[in-house]
Design an enzyme around this catalytic site. Structure first.
Site, short mmCIF file in Angstrom:
data_model
loop_
_atom_site.label_atom_id
_atom_site.label_comp_id
_atom_site.label_asym_id
_atom_site.label_seq_id
_atom_site.Cartn_x
_atom_site.Cartn_y
_atom_site.Cartn_z
N HIS A 164 0.85 -1.19 0.00
CA HIS A 164 0.00 0.00 0.00
C HIS A 164 0.88 1.24 0.00
O HIS A 164 1.83 1.34 0.79
CB HIS A 164 -0.91 0.02 1.24
CG HIS A 164 -1.64 1.32 1.41
ND1 HIS A 164 -1.46 2.14 2.50
CD2 HIS A 164 -2.53 1.97 0.61
CE1 HIS A 164 -2.23 3.22 2.38
NE2 HIS A 164 -2.88 3.15 1.24
N SER A 165 0.61 2.19 -0.90
CA SER A 165 1.27 3.48 -0.91
C SER A 165 2.80 3.32 -0.98
O SER A 165 3.30 2.74 -1.94
CB SER A 165 0.83 4.28 0.32
OG SER A 165 1.16 5.63 0.23
N MET A 166 3.55 3.77 0.01
CA MET A 166 5.00 3.60 -0.02
C MET A 166 5.38 2.13 -0.11
O MET A 166 6.35 1.76 -0.77
CB MET A 166 5.65 4.24 1.21
CG MET A 166 7.17 4.20 1.18
SD MET A 166 7.94 4.81 2.70
CE MET A 166 7.67 3.41 3.80
N ALA B 173 3.79 -0.09 -1.72
CA ALA B 173 3.63 -0.46 -3.13
C ALA B 173 4.85 -0.03 -3.94
O ALA B 173 5.32 -0.75 -4.82
CB ALA B 173 2.36 0.16 -3.69
N HIS C 19 -7.51 6.95 0.05
CA HIS C 19 -6.19 6.33 -0.02
C HIS C 19 -6.10 5.05 0.82
O HIS C 19 -5.39 4.12 0.46
CB HIS C 19 -5.15 7.36 0.44
CG HIS C 19 -3.73 6.93 0.28
ND1 HIS C 19 -3.21 6.51 -0.94
CD2 HIS C 19 -2.70 6.85 1.18
CE1 HIS C 19 -1.93 6.21 -0.78
NE2 HIS C 19 -1.60 6.40 0.49
#
Length: 287
Positions: A101-103, A105, A263
């Protein structure tokens, strides 16, 4: 899958990391990586909905219950890639899938592009590549980061009287989350100190990044991906508005699912977590 994860410690040669483990011991191996300033609890709603997987959700260095890097060290994305490779070595997983997820990813993409022989599948939630700069901005970017390091010692972490108050503040932070999601992250991310509670997170994580990749760098990593990759985009997330994203995705075989939510759509509520699980269950369990 059990709702209550097993807590483990991963003693790497250079640092000790914490992790939460979901699923049967003979499940398909998956390493799950959270976003910036979050922790392994970001998968608390999603992981129990993913079937047949052995998910090791890591607190990345400096986050959650993991150790901080030593004085003088930093938190570059490629250092996280190195950590995750060592986690896989300790787990004795020659091949594994990544759920990020996010960073997390972004770290997953860098690892999968660099070590394609290790990564079976790539499941990404509202994250793909880091913010980029071009070469002419590098000097100012480095100067800003170093000035931040020089003044960091004078700063103090915030103090909260209760978990609920900390969750309210986190709710309004980067990538706004529901109160229940913020509470789950705060439960794992807080520690008691004199006068109340504060974040376990290493303060160095709030500093500006000294060096960023250029768009050419990013394109090289994304186009190097060879494993099956599925990206869940949140309609109100941080990634959807990114300039150049559509063009970047057109250069790759990445499959994209756009889902309603913000997000943290996989954590904000059970409905969002189920929608994400429905995207990833057939994908991650495929041979």
């Amino acid at each position: 899958m059990s709702l209550v994860p097993e807590e483990i410690r991963l003693r790497l040669p250079h640092i000790e990391l914490a992790a939460q483990v979901y699923g049967p011991t003979d499940g398909i191996p998956v390493i799950a990586l959270h976003g910036w300033l979050d922790n392994a609890a970001t998968f608390a709603r999603l992981a129990p909905k993913l079937r047949g997987l052995r998910i090791v959700a890591v607190d990345l260095a400096g986050h959650g219950h993991s150790a901080h890097r030593p004085p003088g060290a930093g938190y570059a994305l490629w250092d996280y890639v190195h950590d995750v490779l060592l986690v896989a070595e300790q787990l004795d997983w020659p091949r594994f899938s990544l759920l990020g997820h996010s960073m997390g990813a972004i770290v997953s993409v860098l690892l999968a592009a660099t070590f394609p022989e290790r990564v079976q599948r790539l499941a990404l939630i509202d994250g793909l590549v880091p913010p980029t700069i071009e070469a002419d901005a590098a000097v100012a970017t480095l100067a800003e980061a170093l000035r931040g390091r020089l003044t960091l010692a004078a700063k103090r972490k915030p103090l909260y009287p209760s978990l609920e108050r900390a969750a309210q503040v986190r709710q309004r932070g980067v990538g706004q989350v529901s109160f229940e999601a913020a509470r789950l992250l705060a439960q794992r991310g807080l520690m008691p100190v004199e006068g109340g509670l504060t974040w376990r997170t290493d303060s160095r994580l709030t500093l500006a990044t000294p060096m960023r990749l250029t768009m050419a760098h990013v394109q090289a990593f994304v186009t190097a991906l060879s494993c099956p990759t599925r990206l869940v985009l949140a309609e109100q997330g941080l990634l959807a508005p990114r300039e150049g994203l559509a063009e970047l995705l057109r250069q790759t075989p990445i499959t994209v699912e756009c889902l309603p939510g913000g997000h943290h759509l996989h954590l904000d509520d059970e409905q969002g977590a189920q929608l994400v699980a429905d995207c990833f269950n057939p994908f991650l369990s495929a041979p």
